[in-house]
Each structure stands twice: as C-alpha cells, then as structure tokens.
Design an enzyme around this catalytic site. Sequence first.
Site, mmCIF file in Angstrom:
data_model
loop_
_atom_site.group_PDB
_atom_site.id
_atom_site.type_symbol
_atom_site.label_atom_id
_atom_site.label_comp_id
_atom_site.label_asym_id
_atom_site.label_seq_id
_atom_site.Cartn_x
_atom_site.Cartn_y
_atom_site.Cartn_z
ATOM 1 N N LYS A 154 64.845 44.505 92.031
ATOM 2 C CA LYS A 154 64.384 44.724 90.654
ATOM 3 C C LYS A 154 63.627 43.483 90.137
ATOM 4 C CE LYS A 154 64.048 46.420 86.463
ATOM 5 N NZ LYS A 154 63.180 47.536 86.099
ATOM 6 N N LYS A 177 63.583 38.432 79.570
ATOM 7 C CA LYS A 177 64.878 38.330 80.266
ATOM 8 C C LYS A 177 64.667 38.490 81.771
ATOM 9 C CE LYS A 177 66.929 42.076 80.809
ATOM 10 N NZ LYS A 177 67.546 43.192 81.466
HETATM 11 P P1 NAD Z 1 68.974 49.178 74.969
HETATM 12 O O1 NAD Z 1 69.092 47.894 74.233
HETATM 13 O O2 NAD Z 1 68.181 50.293 74.382
HETATM 14 O O3 NAD Z 1 70.443 49.789 75.286
HETATM 15 C C1 NAD Z 1 71.561 49.017 75.583
HETATM 16 C C2 NAD Z 1 72.742 49.637 74.847
HETATM 17 O O4 NAD Z 1 73.930 48.901 75.184
HETATM 18 C C3 NAD Z 1 72.598 49.587 73.332
HETATM 19 O O5 NAD Z 1 72.671 50.898 72.798
HETATM 20 C C4 NAD Z 1 73.758 48.696 72.880
HETATM 21 O O6 NAD Z 1 74.329 49.108 71.635
HETATM 22 C C5 NAD Z 1 74.728 48.889 74.022
HETATM 23 N N1 NAD Z 1 75.695 47.802 74.124
HETATM 24 C C6 NAD Z 1 75.475 46.462 74.107
HETATM 25 N N2 NAD Z 1 76.629 45.782 74.241
HETATM 26 C C7 NAD Z 1 77.602 46.725 74.335
HETATM 27 C C8 NAD Z 1 78.996 46.644 74.490
HETATM 28 N N3 NAD Z 1 79.634 45.456 74.547
HETATM 29 N N4 NAD Z 1 79.700 47.803 74.555
HETATM 30 C C9 NAD Z 1 79.068 48.995 74.483
HETATM 31 N N5 NAD Z 1 77.737 49.136 74.343
HETATM 32 C C10 NAD Z 1 77.019 48.003 74.264
HETATM 33 O O7 NAD Z 1 68.428 48.808 76.412
HETATM 34 P P2 NAD Z 1 67.722 49.778 77.476
HETATM 35 O O8 NAD Z 1 66.255 49.766 77.238
HETATM 36 O O9 NAD Z 1 68.476 51.054 77.555
HETATM 37 O O10 NAD Z 1 67.959 48.917 78.816
HETATM 38 C C11 NAD Z 1 69.222 48.856 79.472
HETATM 39 C C12 NAD Z 1 69.025 48.085 80.770
HETATM 40 O O11 NAD Z 1 68.067 48.775 81.585
HETATM 41 C C13 NAD Z 1 68.486 46.662 80.553
HETATM 42 O O12 NAD Z 1 69.079 45.801 81.485
HETATM 43 C C14 NAD Z 1 66.980 46.831 80.818
HETATM 44 O O13 NAD Z 1 66.380 45.626 81.273
HETATM 45 C C15 NAD Z 1 66.986 47.894 81.893
HETATM 46 N N6 NAD Z 1 65.757 48.695 81.974
HETATM 47 C C16 NAD Z 1 65.141 49.128 80.835
HETATM 48 C C17 NAD Z 1 63.966 49.873 80.942
HETATM 49 C C18 NAD Z 1 63.225 50.359 79.717
HETATM 50 O O14 NAD Z 1 62.061 50.806 79.857
HETATM 51 N N7 NAD Z 1 63.793 50.323 78.527
HETATM 52 C C19 NAD Z 1 63.429 50.179 82.204
HETATM 53 C C20 NAD Z 1 64.118 49.765 83.343
HETATM 54 C C21 NAD Z 1 65.281 49.007 83.210
#
Ligand code: NAD
Length: 296
Positions: free
Chosen positions: A171, A239
């Site tokens: 990744k 990040k």
């Molecule tokens: P996001 O911020 O939309 O979602 C993360 C969720 O985790 C939030 O809803 C938050 O409230 C929750 N959260 C945080 N701490 C918590 C806890 N202690 N207990 C319970 N819930 C908790 O992020 P995302 O865009 O969904 O991304 C998630 C992961 O996937 C990240 O590592 C990101 O880098 C990766 N990712 C994102 C994308 C994208 O396009 N958004 C693409 C590939 C990978």
Amino acid sequence: MGKLGFIGLGVMGTPMAAHLAAAGHDVSGFDLNADARAKLEAAGGRAAADVADAVAGAEVVITMLPDHPQVEQVVLAPGGVLDAVAPGTLLADMSTIRPETSIAVAEAGAAKGIRVLDAPVSGGQAGAEEAALSIMVGGEAADFAVARPLFEVFGKTIVHVGPHGAGQVVKAANQLVVGGVYGLVAEAIVLLEASGVDAGTGLDVLAGGLAGSRILELKRKSMVAREFKPGFRIDLHHKDMGIALAAARQADVALPLTGLVAQLVAAGRSMGYGSLDHSALLKVVEELSGRSSQEV
Ligand code: NAD
C-alpha cells in the site's frame, strides 16, 4: 453465515459493511460517530454500543480506521478487540497504517490465539461503493483463504502479498506512485498553460500514449477544471507519504522522489488544502511558479 464485527464506519467502512450486510452476513458495527452507526443500521447491520459489543461472538472482525493510533486504541487497548474476542477469531485490519504496527498487532494477536491479517485497500470511495476495491493482504496463507470470500464481497483484485506487514508495504508503494503521478500531471498542466497550449487537449494526447495512466484517465478533466472535491483527502495522503518514508527508513533504502512528493503534499496541507482531493497537488505546483488556481 457467522457473525462479523466491523469497527470504523467512515467513508470506506460504511459501504464495505453495507455490502457485507447485503450479502447476508450478520454485521455488528461500531464507530465513534453516531451518524455512521445509523447508516449501518439503515443498511441492514446492527449498531453496537462499543467495540466490545460489536465484536462479541464474532468469527471475523474487520477494522477500517484512520491511522495507527486508532488501530492501537481499538485493537490493543484494554477492552479492545483482542480482549473481547475468543481465540481462533480472525482480525482483518484494512486501515492504511505503518507496517511495524501491523506486525505488532499480529504478534499481540498470536499471543492470544487470534489470527491477524493486514489488508489495506486501494480504489477509494468509488471502489468501496462499487465493490471494486483492490486488497493487498499480509499474513498467513491459511488465514487469507478464510478471509478471501469476505473480501470478495467488496473487492475485485485480492492478492496475498506476503507475511504480516507486507500488505502495508505494498500500500505504501501504491501511495508513493499515486502521489508522484499526481505531482507530474500537475507539472504538465502548469507547463502547458504557461506556454499557451490548451491543457485539456494536451493531456488527451498524453493519456493515449506511453504517459497514459489511470490517473490521467480518471482525473485529467477535473484537474484542468480545478475541481478538487474529495475523493481522497490531502490529509490522508500526507499520512501515507509519512508511512512510505518510514518504511523506506526501516528497509534502509533512499527514495528521493518519494521524499520530494512528500514535501509537496505537506506543503498542500500547510497551505490549507488538507481537506481537498489529492489532485489539489496542482495548486501547490502552480503556487511554486506564482500562478494561482482559478478555482477550488
Ligand atoms: P474516515 O475518517 O472517513 O473513517 C474512519 C472512521 O473511523 C471514522 O468514521 C471515525 O469516526 C472512526 N473512528 C476513529 N477512531 C475510532 C475509534 N477509536 N473507535 C471507533 N471508530 C473510530 O476514513 P476513511 O476514508 O474511511 O479511511 C479509512 C482508512 O482507509 C484510512 O487508513 C485511509 O487511509 C484508508 N483508505 C482510504 C481511502 C479513501 O479514498 N478514503 C482509500 C483507500 C484507503
């Protein structure tokens, strides 16, 4: 089908959990955000009261959290996933985090008889909604075989890439390539426009030749039009560039272009573009030449 616990119902987690519920799985999910929990219920899942409630009795737990501190909190902290599940449970952490944290989580899991995979994804929000994610998986082959049918519910390209942490390394490699290509497409647009050549027409030619890429295919029009609604936010890419540089340091290698791209992404964040799509690297590159974007 067995019970599934799903922690982290954000941009990615919500559609992934919804696909699992639609496929007939018994999904209990938790997120700190009440709106996210309500979305899971609307999609046919059960909103749990906390992490322990979500994962109690689960055969498989999936986490989709922002970064390593949240994974450590949810998985390793007292009352977290490793305390709440039975030996034999499989934990697939699909967050993008440092490989070393994935390895530490796998070791902590193994000490309690809990099987762990690191399984970060690529494909963005659209990939999650369309069940077309690419999933790169680190861990034991036997555990991958168990998780694969679940990953197939929301993924298309699903590959076991090596031992614990290897999914995160793949990744990181993905993110450095994506960041670098965005930076170069941005430079191409600045050069074309500053030379009085229509950037849209120029990029159409590039997209059909050796310079062609998925980024040119999907993003050239929105970049030329300065549409930077996320998508994948600069903050998250910042990040990920940090993860790539840390992984390079760990592996004792020099990645000079990655370092440069990381600085451009950091500049974007400092300039206040953290919540824009990562294609807004164009704004950073423009500002280096004293040219300001016509639109956000
Ligand atoms: P996001 O911020 O939309 O979602 C993360 C969720 O985790 C939030 O809803 C938050 O409230 C929750 N959260 C945080 N701490 C918590 C806890 N202690 N207990 C319970 N819930 C908790 O992020 P995302 O865009 O969904 O991304 C998630 C992961 O996937 C990240 O590592 C990101 O880098 C990766 N990712 C994102 C994308 C994208 O396009 N958004 C693409 C590939 C990978």
